[in-house]
Scaffold this motif. Structure first.
Motif, PDB file in Angstrom:
ATOM      1  N   GLN A 135       9.257   8.908   6.114  1.00 54.71           N
ATOM      2  CA  GLN A 135       7.813   9.083   5.935  1.00 54.71           C
ATOM      3  C   GLN A 135       7.502  10.090   4.837  1.00 54.71           C
ATOM      4  N   SER A 136       8.307  11.130   4.734  1.00 55.22           N
ATOM      5  CA  SER A 136       7.985  12.120   3.708  1.00 55.22           C
ATOM      6  C   SER A 136       8.211  11.532   2.320  1.00 55.22           C
ATOM      7  N   ASN A 160      -5.478   4.692   2.799  1.00 57.66           N
ATOM      8  CA  ASN A 160      -4.580   4.639   3.952  1.00 57.66           C
ATOM      9  C   ASN A 160      -4.716   5.946   4.732  1.00 57.66           C
ATOM     10  N   ASP A 201      11.248  11.118   9.866  1.00 57.41           N
ATOM     11  CA  ASP A 201      10.518  12.110   9.058  1.00 57.41           C
ATOM     12  C   ASP A 201      10.892  12.003   7.591  1.00 57.41           C
ATOM     13  N   GLU A 210      -7.885  -1.295   4.762  1.00 62.73           N
ATOM     14  CA  GLU A 210      -8.358  -2.654   4.470  1.00 62.73           C
ATOM     15  C   GLU A 210      -9.269  -3.204   5.569  1.00 62.73           C
ATOM     16  N   LYS A 250      14.402  10.968  14.802  1.00 65.23           N
ATOM     17  CA  LYS A 250      13.226  11.642  14.252  1.00 65.23           C
ATOM     18  C   LYS A 250      13.529  12.219  12.872  1.00 65.23           C
ATOM     19  N   LEU A 307      -4.460   7.139   7.842  1.00 68.06           N
ATOM     20  CA  LEU A 307      -3.454   7.722   8.733  1.00 68.06           C
ATOM     21  C   LEU A 307      -2.075   7.741   8.085  1.00 68.06           C
ATOM     22  N   GLY A 308      -1.937   7.046   6.950  1.00 66.58           N
ATOM     23  CA  GLY A 308      -0.636   6.977   6.321  1.00 66.58           C
ATOM     24  C   GLY A 308      -0.475   7.984   5.206  1.00 66.58           C
ATOM     25  N   ASP A 309      -1.466   8.824   5.022  1.00 67.37           N
ATOM     26  CA  ASP A 309      -1.441   9.777   3.919  1.00 67.37           C
ATOM     27  C   ASP A 309      -1.374  11.180   4.523  1.00 67.37           C
ATOM     28  N   THR A 310      -0.371  11.946   4.150  1.00 71.19           N
ATOM     29  CA  THR A 310      -0.197  13.270   4.756  1.00 71.19           C
ATOM     30  C   THR A 310      -1.385  14.191   4.478  1.00 71.19           C
ATOM     31  N   LYS A 358       5.893  13.034  -0.551  1.00 71.40           N
ATOM     32  CA  LYS A 358       6.093  14.479  -0.438  1.00 71.40           C
ATOM     33  C   LYS A 358       7.445  14.907  -1.009  1.00 71.40           C
ATOM     34  N   PHE A 374      13.861  13.898  22.904  1.00 75.51           N
ATOM     35  CA  PHE A 374      15.169  14.514  22.618  1.00 75.51           C
ATOM     36  C   PHE A 374      15.908  14.881  23.898  1.00 75.51           C
ATOM     37  N   PRO A 398       2.489  10.879   9.425  1.00 69.00           N
ATOM     38  CA  PRO A 398       3.782  10.714   8.760  1.00 69.00           C
ATOM     39  C   PRO A 398       4.446  12.068   8.474  1.00 69.00           C
ATOM     40  N   ASP A 399       5.740  12.112   8.670  1.00 67.24           N
ATOM     41  CA  ASP A 399       6.531  13.316   8.409  1.00 67.24           C
ATOM     42  C   ASP A 399       5.908  14.545   9.057  1.00 67.24           C
ATOM     43  N   ASN A 400       5.547  14.450  10.334  1.00 63.86           N
ATOM     44  CA  ASN A 400       5.003  15.566  11.109  1.00 63.86           C
ATOM     45  C   ASN A 400       3.676  16.098  10.592  1.00 63.86           C
ATOM     46  N   PRO A 430       0.832  -1.209   0.000  1.00 63.40           N
ATOM     47  CA  PRO A 430       0.000   0.000   0.000  1.00 63.40           C
ATOM     48  C   PRO A 430       0.863   1.255   0.000  1.00 63.40           C
ATOM     49  N   LYS A 431       0.344   2.293  -0.641  1.00 62.83           N
ATOM     50  CA  LYS A 431       1.063   3.571  -0.622  1.00 62.83           C
ATOM     51  C   LYS A 431       0.899   4.234   0.731  1.00 62.83           C
ATOM     52  N   GLY A 432       1.731   5.200   0.985  1.00 62.95           N
ATOM     53  CA  GLY A 432       1.644   5.909   2.271  1.00 62.95           C
ATOM     54  C   GLY A 432       2.354   5.115   3.353  1.00 62.95           C
ATOM     55  N   THR A 433       2.148   5.522   4.600  1.00 62.05           N
ATOM     56  CA  THR A 433       2.827   4.814   5.683  1.00 62.05           C
ATOM     57  C   THR A 433       1.955   3.655   6.167  1.00 62.05           C
ATOM     58  N   ILE A 434       2.611   2.667   6.726  1.00 63.87           N
ATOM     59  CA  ILE A 434       1.902   1.482   7.218  1.00 63.87           C
ATOM     60  C   ILE A 434       2.072   1.414   8.721  1.00 63.87           C
ATOM     61  N   GLU A 435       0.942   1.264   9.402  1.00 66.43           N
ATOM     62  CA  GLU A 435       0.908   1.352  10.864  1.00 66.43           C
ATOM     63  C   GLU A 435       1.543   0.121  11.516  1.00 66.43           C
ATOM     64  N   THR A 467       5.236   8.922   1.704  1.00 62.94           N
ATOM     65  CA  THR A 467       3.947   9.555   1.420  1.00 62.94           C
ATOM     66  C   THR A 467       4.007  10.410   0.171  1.00 62.94           C
TER      67      THR A 467
END
Lengths: 429, 368, 294
Positions: free
Chosen positions: A401-402, C149, A398, C132, A394, C151-154, A407, C259, C241-243, A252-257, A405
């Motif tokens: 993930q960028s 997706n 980041d 899914e 981080k 939560l996986g899509d910004t 970006k 941090f 994702p990515d903030n 799947p595209k995007g991030t995977i939980e 997704t």
């Protein structure tokens, strides 16, 4: 009547006194230990059981084992407890927290505690790959306990259905892609089953550590003050990860939980998942299909980062507490117990001796997937761990993930992560 | 054609009947008061006329049209609430114009009508004030103005004066009545205060326990009460209701032996006489008075309440307690023996069983 | 004599204030001032102890891309949650204030999200949003929508976080509106009915203006919550994702505990406090004039 009452009270007082005296003499040392659980399953029960066994064998040591959430929570709770003056003598914490803990002056190296040659030998009894995150500057700071690597879980039924040999999981990236295309199942545009899911939330840098290692590249040096985020193999590893979704359409595209991935796998929504070995026992119990476990596929070589938690002993401890803590750690990492732990969880038996115990030998013989993690240790590399670990991690998370997704292209996102991490790490070089 | 007509109107909730089979007519341009103690169903009746409560049974006609199930707005009636129901966030002007704005009356006409009404109720200088800045009487006027500006022929008022002090209430009574006459409005006015009813009403509808007790002009209710309830509700202090017993020569006040109704049985009868209709007979200015010497029916003074214009004397007569209203200051002492006297035409006889007036029973003149 | 009396009264006064003052100073004023002070120091480690660095933390904050990203997210989060949750709360309150069969049950079910802990709520929603196998995708699949997706899509993740906050908050605000509605005398509605005002007209011209004090209260709460309510991030996205879903308070948490940069966290906290103070004062000053208090 009164006489009888007197006798009873006398007896009561005596027994109370004896209990008190016993308690006084019995509990010479009290230990508080925090420990995390990062994967599913009733792991707290296993830990509590082993700790209870220890106290039975060592009545003069009382251990309070406190479950403290995931790795981040455990670190925060342990450090907060120390800062507020509450005693904690040892804890299981993230293996990669080592630099942070050293910088905070929170832990002592085990070299300062071991005395006898036998104890010194014990320090070297673990798999060297597992010591990578526990040693720096020539000293040993962490003793491996709940250690894992990433392995590839695959659904044999799905392989059969796709006309593939269920005993030949993909061994290379190319095979992963070509088999993956057969494993995807669609009705119209709707995907019923994906070929593969690699989780990209929670600990994306960890999964990425595997991909870069397979591309024959490490993410940082062993001093923890240099990163290689913009190295060409690193960038192409991220490009490969992204292409699994974007180009090949098998993920799947995007991030995977991270948190729901196991459920996806167990419900047959993906034929392959990359996940911690710590999930093995739960998957074994819950999977309604035939599944296999394999080493991660290779590109230039095989590779996986190790992961999980080490034992640390805190600096603010009295000598007798350190001794007691050592006793507890040695007890819990004994081959017999490491074997039991491995069987009950799926985590790696931390020493070669653990795999030579009859229990684990038999378990591995009956359930070969249990050995995959061990066999893969040969190719393992330390997990990303640097000074300023939280920030550096981080930055990489980041960046990953960028790119996933869509970006930023891998080159840009990793490039800027590298620039920023160099700025952070400059003063440690 | 009546402005309002109720035919057998009943309001019931599960377990209770608030208004029970009530019928009456309100003539156009008249001022009708629904009077009764609290809980008698008078407010519920008014709200059913307004359409704020559903009618359980019966029908409500307004200007000859069956409005039983019409919405409040369709009935074209105005209403003044006891709490005034002024919108606290709007100033006086906006409050008065609220209805006209809802009905989208032209701005010029709104202003014209506002000026007229404000002048009528004396709010011209207060139009920009908020309700919180007004006195109780002024708020009452705002509520009134809002009812008047709608120019509905019918105006319903639910105890509009009960939140005012006594002096203001008196002034407003006069003003309200004058306004009603001047505008020719039909007013149905709910109150539990008999003074308001007596002073303002063309017709009073006295209610009791969900039913109509008596309908009539204030004079009718005062002079010719049809029931003991009416007799005891109207008048301050109310009519004496004296239980009678049978004596040798006719009905006597229980515990005495002088006949008050000749040749009639006293059992089961009640004698009604207003305090102001009883005269006090004194035996003489000096000397010890005895029962034999005094004229009228002997009674003994238990207390005197001096009210300025008159004095209310409480006396025991036989077993019965009697109130007497004597003009001016009455120089009587506690325990003093007096004689009571009244005229025949002021006496009302009620059945103790039905509490209804017994017109055939003629009272015996009791006098000096 | 009288001055001695006054002095004694003053002593009593101060003595009575002391317990509250001690608590307030220990747990509110001291931490706030300490936070402000910390923001002018560098974070210390064994090798390099903390030292005064003036506005350096603020300067690096202004250069911190993540800070600007979470600030922007936070503004969208506020814009998304505040008006919608208030509108829904008001709507629900008016609805359950009327005559309604099973009114108690309806009120309770609207209020339930409020009493559930956010962490539990987030765990429920995690399985709504999961691609899914999640509820959202399974319901969508019935209507032939492709899986997404969430939560996986910004582009969708912040919207998902906003939806949870609205779901959680609307019931809470409803209670305040419901309480306020119950204090409105029913005669007002009756008077308006007699004038022929529709329900909407009455709501617009009477109910809503009279609820303004409640709205102000709810609004301030909503604004504060839009900076405060970040629990769901821990379970759902960890800011990713990515903030894309990270919010200011979550970023403060990360700075402080991930941090270990207490001083940068203090800097961010000071900025957050300042922003909230400005917003609250602004709301009071601007709206107060336009509100009718009974």
């Amino acid at each position: 009547m009164i006489g009888r009452f007197r006798r009873v009270t006398k007896g009561l007082a005596l027994s109370l006194f004896m209990m008190f005296a016993y308690a006084q003499s019995a509990v010479a040392v009290e230990l508080t230990m925090y420990y995390p659980v990062a994967v599913g399953g009733p792991l707290t029960k296993v830990v509590d059981g082993m700790v209870a066994e220890f106290m039975k064998a060592n009545p003069d040591i009382k251990v309070k084992a406190i479950y403290a959430g995931n790795y981040n929570d455990a670190r925060i709770k342990a450090l907060a407890a120390l800062k507020s003056g509450q005693p904690a003598q040892l804890s299981v914490m993230f293996s990669i927290d080592i630099y942070e803990l050293i910088e905070q002056d929170a832990i002592v190296p085990f070299d300062d505690i071991v005395e006898t040659p036998e104890e010194k030998a014990w320090l070297n009894s673990f798999y060297p790959a597992l010591m990578g995150n526990g040693r720096t500057g020539g000293k040993t700071w962490g003793i491996p306990f709940q250690r894992s690597t990433i392995v590839m879980y695959y659904n044999k039924d799905a392989f059969k259905e796709a006309g593939l040999d269920p005993n030949k999981p993909p061994a290379t990236w190319d095979e992963l892609v070509s088999m993956g295309k057969k494993l995807v199942k669609k009705t119209g545009d709707k995907v019923d089953r994906w070929a593969i899911m690699i989780p990209s939330t929670g600990y994306p840098y960890w999964m990425f550590g595997a991909l870069t290692m397979e591309n024959d590249q490490v993410l940082m040096n062993s001093d923890g003050n240099k990163t290689f985020f913009n190295a060409t193999p690193t960038v192409s590893a991220l490009e490969f990860w992204q292409e699994l979704g974007d180009k090949h359409g098998i993920m799947p595209k995007g991030t995977i939980e991270w948190g729901t991935l196991r459920k996806n796998f167990l419900e047959g929504r993906t034929a392959i998942m990359w996940h911690s070995t710590g999930n093995l026992t739960v998957v074994k119990k819950k999977a309604k299909f035939d599944f296999g476990v394999a080493m991660l596929p290779a590109n230039k070589r095989r590779g996986t980062p190790t992961g999980g938690g080490n034992f640390y002993i805190f600096k603010k401890t009295k000598p007798e507490e350190r001794k007691a803590a050592m006793k507890l750690i040695r007890f819990l990492t004994e081959p017999k117990r490491a074997a039991e732990w491995s069987i009950k969880t799926g985590y790696i038996g931390t020493s070669p001796a653990a795999y030579k115990t009859p229990e684990l030998e038999k378990y591995v013989a009956d359930f070969p997937p249990a050995a995959v993690a061990r066999d893969q240790l040969e190719f393992a590399t330390p997990e990303l761990s640097t000074y300023q670990a939280g920030r550096v991690r981080k930055l990489l998370d980041d960046a990953i993930q960028s790119t996933l997704t869509g970006k930023k292209p891998a080159k840009d996102s990793l490039g800027s992560a590298q620039t920023q991490s160099e700025r952070l790490l400059k003063r440690y070089q | 054609m009546s402005a309002i007509e109720l035919r057998g109107v009943t309001k019931s909730w599960p377990g209770t009947v608030a208004v029970d089979n009530v019928s009456f007519n309100v003539e156009e341009g008249s001022f009708v008061v629904l009077l009764g103690p609290s809980g008698c169903g008078k407010s519920t009746t008014l709200r059913m006329i307004a359409g704020l409560e559903d009618v359980s049974e019966g029908a409500v006609f307004i200007n000859g049209e069956d409005m039983t199930s019409a919405t409040p707005a369709e009935r074209r009636v105005s209403m003044v609430f006891q709490s005034y129901a002024i919108f606290p966030h709007l100033n006086v002007r906006e409050n008065i114009l609220f209805g006209l704005k809802v009905r989208k009356v032209q701005a010029a006409e709104q202003e014209e009508r506002l000026a007229h009404v404000a002048n009528l109720v004396g709010l011209t200088d207060l139009l920009d004030r908020r309700p919180a800045q007004l006195s109780g009487g002024q708020r009452q006027r705002v509520a009134l103005a809002r009812a008047i500006i709608a120019e509905n022929p019918i105006c319903l008022m639910d105890e509009p004066l009960s939140n005012l002090d006594a002096k203001l209430r008196h002034e407003m009574r006069v003003e309200l009545r004058a306004l009603q006459r001047r505008l020719g409005m039909t007013v149905v006015y709910v109150t539990h205060d008999q003074t308001e009813a007596m002073s303002m009403a063309d017709q009073v509808i006295l209610m009791h326990a969900g039913r109509i007790e008596q309908v009539g002009t204030p004079d009718d209710l005062y002079d010719r009460p049809a029931t003991t309830f009416t007799a005891s509700f109207i008048g301050t202090p109310p009519m004496n209701l004296i239980t009678l017993a049978s004596g040798r020569s006719g009905a006597v006040i229980a515990g005495t032996n002088r006949a008050v109704i000749a040749g009639k049985d006293g059992e089961g009868r009640i004698l009604g006489i207003r305090p102001e209709h009883i005269g006090i007979e004194l035996a003489g200015k000096t000397g010890r008075r005895t029962k034999a010497k005094i004229k009228g029916i002997p009674a003994r003074v238990t207390s005197c309440d001096y009210l300025g214009a008159d004095t209310v004397v409480t006396a025991t007569c036989g077993d019965q307690l009697v109130l007497i209203r004597a003009p001016g200051r009455c120089p009587l002492e506690e325990g003093e023996l007096i004689g009571l006297a009244w005229s025949n035409e002021d006496v009302h006889v009620f059945s103790a069983e039905t509490n209804q007036l017994m017109p055939e029973a003629k009272a015996l003149r009791v006098a000096a | 004599m009288s001055s001695a009396h006054t002095t004694r009264n003053q002593v009593y006064g101060w003595l009575l204030l002391t317990p509250a003052a001690i608590l307030l100073i220990t747990f509110t004023h001291y931490p706030a001032i300490a936070t402000l002070a910390q923001s002018f120091f560098s974070t210390g480690t064994v090798s390099r102890p903390s030292k005064f660095i003036g506005l350096d933390n603020y300067r690096s904050m202004l250069e911190d891309e993540v800070f600007w990203k979470v600030l922007e997210n936070n503004i969208w989060y506020a814009v998304g949650t505040i008006p919608i949750s208030i509108a829904i709360a008001l709507l629900m309150a008016v609805w359950v204030n009327g005559k309604l069969p099973l009114r108690g049950l309806v009120r309770m079910s609207y209020f339930t999200p409020t009493i559930l802990p956010m962490i539990a709520v987030a765990n429920i929603w995690l399985f709504f949003y999961t691609p899914e196998i999640g509820l959202l995708d399974q319901v969508g699949a019935l209507f032939g929508f492709a899986s997404h997706n969430w939560l996986g899509d910004t582009d969708t993740v912040l919207g998902c976080i906003i939806a949870i906050a609205i779901w959680k908050e609307a019931g809470f605000f409803m209670i305040f509106y419901l309480a306020a509605l119950q204090t409105l005398p029913p005669e007002l509605e009756e008077a308006a009915k007699l004038e022929g005002a529709s329900r909407w007209t009455f709501f617009r011209r009477v109910t809503f203006p009279l609820l303004m004090p409640t709205t102000l209260f709810v609004l301030i709460n909503a604004v504060i919550n839009s900076f405060k309510l970040v629990d769901q991030l821990f379970i759902l996205t960890k800011g990713g994702p990515d903030n894309a879903s990270s919010l200011l308070l979550y970023y403060i948490y990360e700075a402080a505990f991930s941090f270990f940069d207490q001083n940068y966290a203090s800097t961010l906290t000071v900025v957050l406090l300042l922003m909230l103070a400005v917003i609250a004062i602004g709301q009071f000053v601007i709206l107060d004039k336009r509100i009718h208090y009974r």
